[in-house]
Design an enzyme around this catalytic site. Sequence first.
Site, short mmCIF file in Angstrom:
data_model
loop_
_atom_site.label_atom_id
_atom_site.label_comp_id
_atom_site.label_asym_id
_atom_site.label_seq_id
_atom_site.Cartn_x
_atom_site.Cartn_y
_atom_site.Cartn_z
N ASP A 113 0.86 -1.37 0.01
CA ASP A 113 -0.04 0.08 0.11
C ASP A 113 0.78 1.28 -0.04
O ASP A 113 0.23 2.31 -0.53
CB ASP A 113 -0.92 -0.02 1.18
CG ASP A 113 -2.22 0.98 1.08
OD1 ASP A 113 -2.44 1.35 0.00
OD2 ASP A 113 -2.67 1.27 1.98
N HIS A 148 2.18 3.91 6.74
CA HIS A 148 2.12 4.61 5.54
C HIS A 148 1.05 5.67 5.50
O HIS A 148 0.71 6.29 4.60
CB HIS A 148 1.99 3.59 4.35
CG HIS A 148 1.00 2.80 4.47
ND1 HIS A 148 1.12 1.34 5.02
CD2 HIS A 148 -0.48 2.70 3.90
CE1 HIS A 148 -0.33 0.63 4.93
NE2 HIS A 148 -0.99 1.52 4.44
#
Length: 922
Positions: free
Chosen positions: A56, A305
């Site tokens: 991701d 993230h």
Amino acid sequence: DPVPAGRLEFVGGGWCMSDEAAAHYGPAIEQLALGRRFLRREFGACGTPRVAWQIDPFGHSRQLAAIFAQMGYDGLFVGRVDHQDKATREGLREMELLWRASESLSPPAADLFTGILPNVYNPPSGFCWDQLCSDPPVVDEDSEENNVDSIVSTFLQIAASQAERYRTNHIIMTMGSDFQYENANLWFKNMDKLIAHVNARQANGSRVHVLYSTPSCYLWELHRANLSWSLKTDDFFPYADGPHQFWTGYFTSRPAFKRYERLSNNFLQICSQLEALAGPAAREGPYGPGNSSVLREAVAVAQHHDAVTGTEKQHVADDYARQLAAGWESCQLLVANALASLGGSKENFVFCNALNVSVCPLTEAAGRFTVILYNPLGRQVSWPIRLPVNGASYAVTDPQGQPVPSEVSPGQPPRPPARPRPPLTLPTRPQVVPVSNFTRRLRGDGGSAVRELLFQASAPPLGFSTFTVSRLSRGDPRAHPARTPVVSQPREIQNEHVRVLFDPLTGLLKEIQNLDKSISLPVFQSFYWYNASVGNDESSQASGAYIFRPNSSEPFPVSGSKRVSAHLVKNALVQEVHQNFSSWCSQVVRLRAGQPYVELEWTVGPIPVADGWGKEIISRFETTLQTDARFYTDSNGRQILERRRDYRPTWNLSQTEPVAGNYYPVNSRIFIKDKKFQLTVLTDRSQGGSSIFDGSLELMVHRRLLYDDNRGVGEPLVELGANKQGLVVRGRHLVLLDTVESAADRHRLLAQELFMAPYAVLAPGGGPSYRRGQPRVRQFSGLRRELPPNVHLLTLTPWDAGALLLRLEHQFERGESANGSQPVTVDLLNLFSAFTIVSVQEMSLGADLPLDATSRLVWTPTTGTGGSRGALGGLPASPHPFPLLPGPAQPRPVPKLDPSRVTLQPMEIRTFLATVQYEVPG
């Protein structure tokens, strides 16, 4: 047990799936090591991940790939790569490749097999069976709704199409997705049917076989194919998922949190080092039980993230900050215990966490106090101390009682407190007095100080120095009259190393001179903003937390003209030019005595948005350097990569966003150079940066946006701040002008000094002895001698009972410095003074496996493209192998460790577990 049997496999294995742009390599290593240690403790050797799983993050860095390789991962799978890059790779069948992630480490030390998943992390179109999905289930009952033939045929078409883009007769499909894996029963019920019915087609000649698998099983089959793979040496930045959708805004998003994360890791390293140096006394001391694990876990999860990236919702960002604040409080107890034990005095330690807004009740009110400066670096450091005070004159003495030059200068105008401030009273028993910036912001209190005390403090390597500060009465012969600093229109500031010239008409910086090298460079610096695209219809794209999309390639000057309000302030210790660009943007250009660089301290916010435009604020430097479209940025604060405007090394770029498409992550530094000179700017947090035209570089320092970019946050990046008027952010850029040959010698050491900065703890002084008869120690070093300049002590932290984890790194790349890039040898056994090393074992980078027990799959690179490929499908010759990786690669031979001669090659990190003994107090 599903883990040893291979039915359940852990991939990635870090405390989180970390970001790769805004994460610094230090905490990136630590969060991986923390997660891997947990898995090994809970699940044994079979719980150790062999595959990195970064499906991701919004772009992928070369330094993090090198870290994965050095931790023993056999391969990496990623989900997001630039849409042009992916289309090119699909055509060339180079969706799987060998990533050579270091130009300094000898192959295959940093080689990492890397696979790009076919559909990010999503299932094939039409095959999402979660309760939140709308795709039809597999109906195989005898009814008119039976859809087996159509579903199987569609699946076979998708499989055949995917196989055309990959090189072996094995392909991988991810089943599940973000927010679409809530009902396992629905998923497995339909997948069971799909597998059965697809495989039944083999009776009619189909050569496609479907099975449940894992990333390691798939990687094993790719290795068994015995192919050579295309070689990649750059990185995967920037990432775009469409022609006007460059995910380069998050390099800067939430700049205050990015700084808080960086400061928190800084304090965590200090906390861990002091715990290691003081031993058990740090954990159980007079201030209560100290604990570094709370901050360690908070810093680790902040690498996520959607954390350090600034791409979370506001209330989630607040929660990350809350977790970090709780970690600070826990570590402060540990630091206090350690300082008391090592210094021999039980003081009422005060942690003034609000010095960035000139608030510290102790220094504002006390007539006498001490400053304990701890230095986490392996070399002596001189560090500026600035403290809010109300006295007119002070005497400062060093650990030996010798006077230290000091100055009192006018501080920032005092802000009225929210309520009358009570007189400062200090407890009579030893305790920690934290003064929290966070709680003070909530109360709305400002400091009462009208002045600032300035002095330069020196601290030994891995140690502390204690300074005494006394307010002087008017009649004291040491008291000099309150000197009003020289204030005038700025023309230049200068010390023994650097001269900075200003345009007297505009007030702007115009030239920097390196006096040591007799070189000068015209440098114009100012602040601008890009208007953010609003994206108010389907055909346009808004700037948001992820995406940077200016509505014009030309930014607007913050000052509204080429002139700024500026004045010069000088005293014996520091020279400053104060520049006001607008009511919401100011800067101090600062030179301290002995400082070989220019410091730019900027303050930006609240960014005005009443005109209906979100704004992205940049600091831009313009020079006469002939840069040929090239500039250079760091990778996670470590390696340096060359960037070229409107260019990608691995495909022919069609540039659709001339500004955003040229932005790259700047974790610690960006520079431009010609054949002779180099201008380097170091940052105190992660930011986005670029060189939009030759001779220039720019860094985005702050952004405030009015629209969501439709990538998952679901709210605009407005950051109202504590007063709901908009966030004010302060930060520093350090500017170095040097020759190309010497630049790395400066910027490498200075970047580590920014990242592992010294930390000041205060106390009123006069506390009782730690133990009866124990002498007070006003200066302490945990090292017997300084480390060489090219060696950095990356990690010193307690591990198991009686054991410490050490990481030493060579902080230069091969060939960037005549002296710094040479191999260097360190005597580990005689390095530390606080304990005796009894035994040493060298470990992998993750510290979860002895180095001589590590093994990795070896992959063969090719310089060509494409390659041989088997027929589509292909029935497996035997049932799928378990356990997962039989290990065709034997553990690599490791030379016998001589801890008295540990040699580091450029960019090498070596990790050790040391059994230690502490001196038993008498």
